[in-house]
Design a protein around this motif. Sequence first.
Motif, mmCIF file in Angstrom:
data_model
loop_
_atom_site.group_PDB
_atom_site.id
_atom_site.type_symbol
_atom_site.label_atom_id
_atom_site.label_comp_id
_atom_site.label_asym_id
_atom_site.label_seq_id
_atom_site.Cartn_x
_atom_site.Cartn_y
_atom_site.Cartn_z
ATOM 1 N N GLU A 61 0.803 -1.140 0.045
ATOM 2 C CA GLU A 61 0.073 0.146 -0.031
ATOM 3 C C GLU A 61 1.008 1.244 0.084
ATOM 4 O O GLU A 61 0.385 2.468 -0.100
ATOM 5 N N THR A 62 2.102 1.238 0.327
ATOM 6 C CA THR A 62 2.815 2.331 0.179
ATOM 7 C C THR A 62 4.084 2.373 -0.930
ATOM 8 O O THR A 62 4.934 3.249 -0.984
ATOM 9 N N GLN B 88 2.098 5.041 -6.585
ATOM 10 C CA GLN B 88 0.975 4.940 -7.652
ATOM 11 C C GLN B 88 1.159 5.792 -8.822
ATOM 12 O O GLN B 88 1.900 6.656 -8.738
#
Length: 377
Positions: free
Chosen positions: A344-345, A348
């Motif tokens: 999740e880190t 993106q």
Amino acid sequence: MTITRISARVVGIPVDKPTRMSNRDLTDRHYVLVEVTDDSGATGLGYTYAGTSGGTLTKCAVDDVLAPVYLGADHNDVHGLWSLAYQEALLAGRRGAVLRALSAIDIALWDLRAKRAGLPLVSLLGGSTAPLPSYASGGYYRPDEGEWTQAVRKEIEFNAGQGFTDHKIKVGGLSVAEDARRVAAAIEAIGDTGRLALDANNAYRSVHEARRAIEAFERAAGDRELWWFEEPLSPDAIAGHGELARQIRTPVATGEIHQSRWEFRQLIEAGAAAVLQADAGVVGGVTEWLRVAHAADAFGLQMAPHWHHNLHVHLCGAVSNSLVVEYFALEKGIYNFEQLLTPETRLQYGANQVFVPQRPGLGIELDEEIVAKYEFA
């Protein structure tokens, strides 16, 4: 707040498959992770790429040369501590592994400061959290991926599937004629909407040889302009880069191995590049990267930093002369640092852009199980 602890760890992550650049084989990547803790218990994370070897050497520079300068000092005095640490390292080495070690500590201090402020690093530096232009980097030589031109086409298609229209591939690892065919194949695969940069990784031994190569690549690209010609010569050939830049049509880019504002002053004075690729994990950390970027801006030069997209997305968002962020897809197994991060880190991306994390600091978190898997004893 004073600095009470500095710890450094070395990890070595193998690349997924046999991989070659213009001038050497790649087997694994050594990263040095540095954690700085203050007397409140708050921590900041910094890191650097030490190379395909050299991780232990870089860790020793953190532990033995630089950490004593920082321990007990005020963590807010980032610029003052940088100067003290650089002075302390004059005899041990003003470049190489020592300055990479200094980079990692400096990055950790900035991460700590931003976390304590509750801000993403880009915001602490006065920048914007808007998405930034990016490009898909790769194009390495991988003999098990088939015929060279077909391998390039397949990678361009993969990049396009991830939303990228701009790309970079390696040159200099084959004959000029063979690399020219790869350039032509990449241009054809990209189509009319994207750009192609070429990275030689210091492959050519003279200005004449580099000029002969880029002119062949320009012919292979037809009526399409190449975005830039990266590191055509040795990093020590600063005057040679300037001479080449004045002779060719394609802009020259360089700087990923150069360290400190003083080396970049030489590059700027020599007219050696239109695009500077300072790497914060190499040049001296966030502190020195910003000095280089502002100096470049005064001369109308743009910044396109090398590697470390998780960090450089913040720095590019904080300066006015940022050109683009280099992005490496984790699936390619080339730049594999993000294996160490919680999913999740990881950064993106989409639509030829990368997105600035909104979490405090760098916005990254280590997956300690994965770190332990690859950590050197």
